[in-house]
Design a protein around this motif. Sequence first.
Motif, PDB file in Angstrom:
ATOM      1  N   TRP A  44       0.835  -1.054  -0.392  1.00 50.78           N
ATOM      2  CA  TRP A  44       0.066   0.010   0.346  1.00 50.78           C
ATOM      3  C   TRP A  44       1.438   1.195  -0.134  1.00 50.78           C
ATOM      4  CZ3 TRP A  44      -5.160  -1.407   0.552  1.00 50.78           C
ATOM      5  CH2 TRP A  44      -5.734  -2.256   1.070  1.00 50.78           C
ATOM      6  N   GLY A  65       0.226   5.697   0.131  1.00 52.80           N
ATOM      7  CA  GLY A  65      -0.220   7.236   0.292  1.00 52.80           C
ATOM      8  C   GLY A  65       0.689   8.176   1.475  1.00 52.80           C
ATOM      9  N   SER A 103       1.040  10.391   5.338  1.00 46.79           N
ATOM     10  CA  SER A 103       0.848  10.552   6.465  1.00 46.79           C
ATOM     11  C   SER A 103       0.516  12.533   6.924  1.00 46.79           C
ATOM     12  CB  SER A 103       1.683  10.218   7.390  1.00 46.79           C
ATOM     13  OG  SER A 103       2.951  11.509   7.455  1.00 46.79           O
ATOM     14  N   GLY A 137      -5.764   0.491  12.478  1.00 42.40           N
ATOM     15  CA  GLY A 137      -6.052   1.309  10.769  1.00 42.40           C
ATOM     16  C   GLY A 137      -7.733   0.281  10.709  1.00 42.40           C
ATOM     17  N   SER A 161      -8.265   0.406   0.158  1.00 41.78           N
ATOM     18  CA  SER A 161      -8.150   1.288   1.025  1.00 41.78           C
ATOM     19  C   SER A 161      -7.503   0.963   2.405  1.00 41.78           C
ATOM     20  CB  SER A 161      -8.705   2.170   1.601  1.00 41.78           C
ATOM     21  OG  SER A 161     -10.048   2.387   2.263  1.00 41.78           O
ATOM     22  N   SER A 210      -7.049   3.241   6.253  1.00 35.65           N
ATOM     23  CA  SER A 210      -6.370   4.134   6.775  1.00 35.65           C
ATOM     24  C   SER A 210      -6.593   4.348   8.244  1.00 35.65           C
ATOM     25  CB  SER A 210      -7.766   5.044   5.973  1.00 35.65           C
ATOM     26  OG  SER A 210      -8.494   5.068   7.323  1.00 35.65           O
ATOM     27  N   SER A 260      -4.076   5.524  12.607  1.00 36.50           N
ATOM     28  CA  SER A 260      -3.793   6.237  13.182  1.00 36.50           C
ATOM     29  C   SER A 260      -1.845   5.639  13.780  1.00 36.50           C
ATOM     30  CB  SER A 260      -3.888   7.455  13.744  1.00 36.50           C
ATOM     31  OG  SER A 260      -4.994   6.076  14.328  1.00 36.50           O
ATOM     32  N   THR A 295      -2.507  10.572  11.850  1.00 36.73           N
ATOM     33  CA  THR A 295      -2.693   9.855  10.824  1.00 36.73           C
ATOM     34  C   THR A 295      -2.307   9.359   9.259  1.00 36.73           C
ATOM     35  OG1 THR A 295      -4.083  11.407  10.252  1.00 36.73           O
ATOM     36  CG2 THR A 295      -5.019  10.807  12.115  1.00 36.73           C
ATOM     37  N   SER A 341      -3.735   7.647   4.990  1.00 38.10           N
ATOM     38  CA  SER A 341      -4.876   7.423   4.341  1.00 38.10           C
ATOM     39  C   SER A 341      -3.752   6.213   3.184  1.00 38.10           C
ATOM     40  CB  SER A 341      -5.031   8.181   3.772  1.00 38.10           C
ATOM     41  OG  SER A 341      -6.318   7.625   2.619  1.00 38.10           O
ATOM     42  N   SER A 387      -3.462   3.061  -0.272  1.00 35.56           N
ATOM     43  CA  SER A 387      -4.165   2.638  -1.249  1.00 35.56           C
ATOM     44  C   SER A 387      -3.465   1.562  -2.199  1.00 35.56           C
ATOM     45  CB  SER A 387      -5.023   3.349  -2.582  1.00 35.56           C
ATOM     46  OG  SER A 387      -3.871   4.965  -3.012  1.00 35.56           O
TER      47      SER A 387
END
Length: 235
Positions: free
Chosen positions: A24, A26, A28, A94, A101, A103, A105, A116, A118, A120
């Motif tokens: 994954w 993304g 922070s 998560g 996905s 998401s 912390s 935090t 997120s 993908s």
Amino acid sequence: GCGGGGGGSISTSPTVNASAQGVWQGTSATGYTLDLIVLPNNQFIDVFGTPIAGNGLIVDGYDAGTGSISGSSLTSNITEYNSSGQSLTGTFNGTVVTGSSISGSVSFSNGNTSSTFSLSPLSGFNYNTQATLVNVGGIWNGTFLGGGSATITVNSSTGAFSGVSSAGCNFIGTITPVANVNAYTTSITLGSSPCANPGMTASGVAVIYPTNTGITQLIAQANSGSLSAMFFAQR
């Protein structure tokens, strides 16, 4: 006759747990780019760093743990290792949508560092294919977390590797494809002085993936208590 009386019981479907396995990527809330690698047993590393040209990553640190999943919730105790040599303990929480996905912390026991994120699925990467030694075999010139460079040579038939750091530390190890997925496990044994931890062994996780400029990124990690090693390279 047949006794067909109903008992009035209510059947409930068991909770179906989401799957977090995959690679994954993304961001922070603290501005880092994140690469999260989750194996089928939910062992994972969460690598954070600064993007460079070609979608590669200059790694600033990573979190390591083995999670548990209940429904859509992924939780784990983690140890974070960063480029300054500091280590922290904390928790990873998560929410997982399988294949879509993650998401949540991360927070730490010192109480003053949290973030935090997120994520993908990593674009252009097929996790659900078999990793091979041919793909990871050969020579990698790269950098260790915390500084220093190294050249590592991986045997494309056996997965055995040997390397030497810019500080003169010789080390050996193995990289092993995980069954049915596009990721690897690693083990490393350090040589004698000038290695900082002569003879110590550690194990971890590795992944290789294509960047958007056609080069290949390697991230390989191993830790064992006081020993933490992460190597990242491109070719």
